[in-house]
Design a protein around this motif. Structure first.
Motif, PDB file in Angstrom:
ATOM      1  N   LEU A  18       0.838  -1.186   0.000  1.00 50.08           N
ATOM      2  CA  LEU A  18       0.000   0.000   0.000  1.00 50.08           C
ATOM      3  C   LEU A  18       0.875   1.239   0.000  1.00 50.08           C
ATOM      4  O   LEU A  18       2.061   1.196   0.296  1.00 50.08           O
ATOM      5  CB  LEU A  18      -0.916  -0.002   1.237  1.00 50.08           C
ATOM      6  CG  LEU A  18      -1.833  -1.222   1.325  1.00 50.08           C
ATOM      7  CD1 LEU A  18      -2.666  -1.138   2.588  1.00 50.08           C
ATOM      8  CD2 LEU A  18      -2.711  -1.335   0.109  1.00 50.08           C
ATOM      9  N   THR A  19       0.279   2.378  -0.318  1.00 55.30           N
ATOM     10  CA  THR A  19       1.027   3.618  -0.472  1.00 55.30           C
ATOM     11  C   THR A  19       0.807   4.525   0.714  1.00 55.30           C
ATOM     12  O   THR A  19      -0.308   4.667   1.193  1.00 55.30           O
ATOM     13  CB  THR A  19       0.566   4.357  -1.746  1.00 55.30           C
ATOM     14  OG1 THR A  19       0.643   3.435  -2.833  1.00 55.30           O
ATOM     15  CG2 THR A  19       1.451   5.540  -2.031  1.00 55.30           C
ATOM     16  N   ALA A  31       0.574  10.906  -3.446  1.00 58.40           N
ATOM     17  CA  ALA A  31       1.296   9.694  -3.078  1.00 58.40           C
ATOM     18  C   ALA A  31       2.781   9.908  -3.283  1.00 58.40           C
ATOM     19  O   ALA A  31       3.202  10.661  -4.135  1.00 58.40           O
ATOM     20  CB  ALA A  31       0.818   8.529  -3.938  1.00 58.40           C
ATOM     21  N   LYS A 154      -4.078   3.593   2.650  1.00 56.61           N
ATOM     22  CA  LYS A 154      -4.436   3.642   1.237  1.00 56.61           C
ATOM     23  C   LYS A 154      -5.897   4.030   1.045  1.00 56.61           C
ATOM     24  O   LYS A 154      -6.209   4.887   0.232  1.00 56.61           O
ATOM     25  CB  LYS A 154      -4.176   2.291   0.574  1.00 56.61           C
ATOM     26  CG  LYS A 154      -4.480   2.280  -0.918  1.00 56.61           C
ATOM     27  CD  LYS A 154      -4.183   0.923  -1.543  1.00 56.61           C
ATOM     28  CE  LYS A 154      -4.474   0.928  -3.047  1.00 56.61           C
ATOM     29  NZ  LYS A 154      -4.188  -0.394  -3.668  1.00 56.61           N
ATOM     30  N   ASN A 155      -6.787   3.389   1.785  1.00 55.96           N
ATOM     31  CA  ASN A 155      -8.225   3.639   1.651  1.00 55.96           C
ATOM     32  C   ASN A 155      -8.855   3.994   2.992  1.00 55.96           C
ATOM     33  O   ASN A 155      -8.394   3.559   4.052  1.00 55.96           O
ATOM     34  CB  ASN A 155      -8.938   2.405   1.089  1.00 55.96           C
ATOM     35  CG  ASN A 155      -8.564   2.104  -0.351  1.00 55.96           C
ATOM     36  OD1 ASN A 155      -8.731   2.954  -1.234  1.00 55.96           O
ATOM     37  ND2 ASN A 155      -8.054   0.911  -0.589  1.00 55.96           N
ATOM     38  N   ASP A 175     -10.796   6.055  -1.888  1.00 48.26           N
ATOM     39  CA  ASP A 175      -9.418   6.475  -2.158  1.00 48.26           C
ATOM     40  C   ASP A 175      -9.334   7.978  -1.934  1.00 48.26           C
ATOM     41  O   ASP A 175      -9.977   8.744  -2.656  1.00 48.26           O
ATOM     42  CB  ASP A 175      -9.052   6.124  -3.602  1.00 48.26           C
ATOM     43  CG  ASP A 175      -7.597   6.441  -3.938  1.00 48.26           C
ATOM     44  OD1 ASP A 175      -6.972   7.242  -3.217  1.00 48.26           O
ATOM     45  OD2 ASP A 175      -7.096   5.886  -4.938  1.00 48.26           O
ATOM     46  N   LYS A 177      -7.089  10.016  -2.681  1.00 49.19           N
ATOM     47  CA  LYS A 177      -6.474  10.732  -3.807  1.00 49.19           C
ATOM     48  C   LYS A 177      -7.531  11.145  -4.822  1.00 49.19           C
ATOM     49  O   LYS A 177      -7.531  12.265  -5.325  1.00 49.19           O
ATOM     50  CB  LYS A 177      -5.424   9.853  -4.501  1.00 49.19           C
ATOM     51  CG  LYS A 177      -4.204   9.521  -3.670  1.00 49.19           C
ATOM     52  CD  LYS A 177      -3.231   8.674  -4.472  1.00 49.19           C
ATOM     53  CE  LYS A 177      -3.830   7.331  -4.853  1.00 49.19           C
ATOM     54  NZ  LYS A 177      -2.888   6.504  -5.648  1.00 49.19           N
TER      55      LYS A 177
END
Length: 335
Positions: A18-19, A31, A154-155, A175, A177
């Motif tokens: 994951l980021t 990210a 990430k989420n 998300d 982002k």
């Protein structure tokens, strides 16, 4: 005083692919990639900070004092807020806009004790000044009541349920982002809140009144159902803090005989729970109240380290509410 946000667990999950994110502007999150060596360092730091938060939390007691540091009026109607996380400089808060209140039946009908009512599920995104940046709509039909939420790096995970027990829920992942919501899976029960375990990726949810715990994998395959043996409070919100542990917040509504007052007394509380056994490690009452007279752990709560103390963010009041920021001031004084 330097503050470290651990409950977002952004860096804990890097090893799973994951980021991690950092807030860079008011429209969302950017990210950034990390090398393997950086991953190891980040994971070690996260483990250390998680342990620190666990240690600090276990110092909470009836004698802990909470001092209000800020009161940030929200510049939008927050309706009936439910769960909240802080990611960088932005807050994500679930809420239900009730347009028709459910009504209890004289006798259960079709397995339900009340009508479904009507409403709209929201995930609000706002900044530290209380300005609304995004309103993400969630749910469908009778499924419109979001619950407590969590961020896994990430989420953002949000359960949305019918506004009645023993009903149906949709679990969404959003998300930050893109601000896009995606259905992850469905559950045949009312799920009032959930937490994602950063160690094994499983998702823990709690039923109406948090009387029952569930565990699923990311695809919604059920791994565990267990009764909640703690009756101190009903959990409203919760977050993963590392090392297989989560912090839960909530209230217990108790009879209030003072002056014939029909409104219940709201006892607030926080609990540290082992996610492997689902046993309570430590819990403590909270007795601070909001401008509208609600205990501050009534619904959305987000907790983080603040040097040698703990900082708590809460939005306990409905409609034109405020983000209240509290900090302990005697955790490291022998009580």
């Amino acid at each position: 005083m330097r503050k470290t946000t651990i409950t977002a667990t952004a860096i804990l999950l890097i090893s799973t692919g994951l980021t991690a994110f950092s807030a860079s502007n008011s429209t969302g999150l950017n990210a950034f990639a990390m090398s393997n060596s950086t991953n190891s360092a980040a994971l070690a730091k996260a483990d250390t900070e998680g342990q620190k938060l666990t240690t600090q939390f276990q110092k909470l007691s009836r004698n802990t004092t909470w001092q209000q540091k800020e009161k940030i009026d929200l510049q939008f109607n927050n309706y009936h807020s439910q769960g909240m996380v802080r990611v960088g400089d932005l807050f994500y808060m679930s809420s239900v806009e009730l347009t028709e209140k459910p009504v209890k039946y004289d006798q259960p009908q079709g397995g339900y004790d009340r009508t479904p009512g009507k409403g709209i599920g929201h995930l609000f995104v706002f900044d530290k000044q209380g300005k609304l940046l995004k309103d993400i709509r969630l749910g469908e039909g009778n499924i419109y009541h979001p619950g407590g939420i969590d961020f896994d790096g990430k989420n953002i995970w949000v359960p949305v349920a019918e506004y009645r027990p023993n009903s149906q829920s949709i679990v969404y992942k959003i998300d930050p982002k893109t601000m896009k919501a995606e259905e992850a899976f469905r559950v045949h029960d009312h799920i009032g809140g959930l937490v994602r375990d950063g160690q094994n990726g499983q998702i823990t949810g709690n039923s109406w009144g948090s009387r029952k715990f569930y565990k699923w994998n990311e695809k919604g395959q059920q791994r565990l159902v267990k009764e909640n043996h703690s009756h101190f409070i009903d959990y409203q919100d919760g977050h993963y803090i590392g090392q297989g542990k989560m912090i839960m917040s909530g209230i217990s509504e108790l009879p209030n005989p003072v002056n014939g007052n029909s409104k219940p007394y709201e006892l607030g509380g926080l609990a540290l729970i082992d996610m492997k056994t689902m046993d309570t490690i430590h819990e403590a009452p909270i007795t601070e109240f909001s401008p509208q007279g609600h205990v501050i752990t009534r619904n959305p709560v987000f907790l983080e380290n603040a040097g040698k103390e703990l900082q708590l963010y809460a939005v306990p009041d409905d409609d034109q509410g405020s983000l209240l920021v509290y900090e302990t001031n005697n955790l490291n004084i022998k009580q």
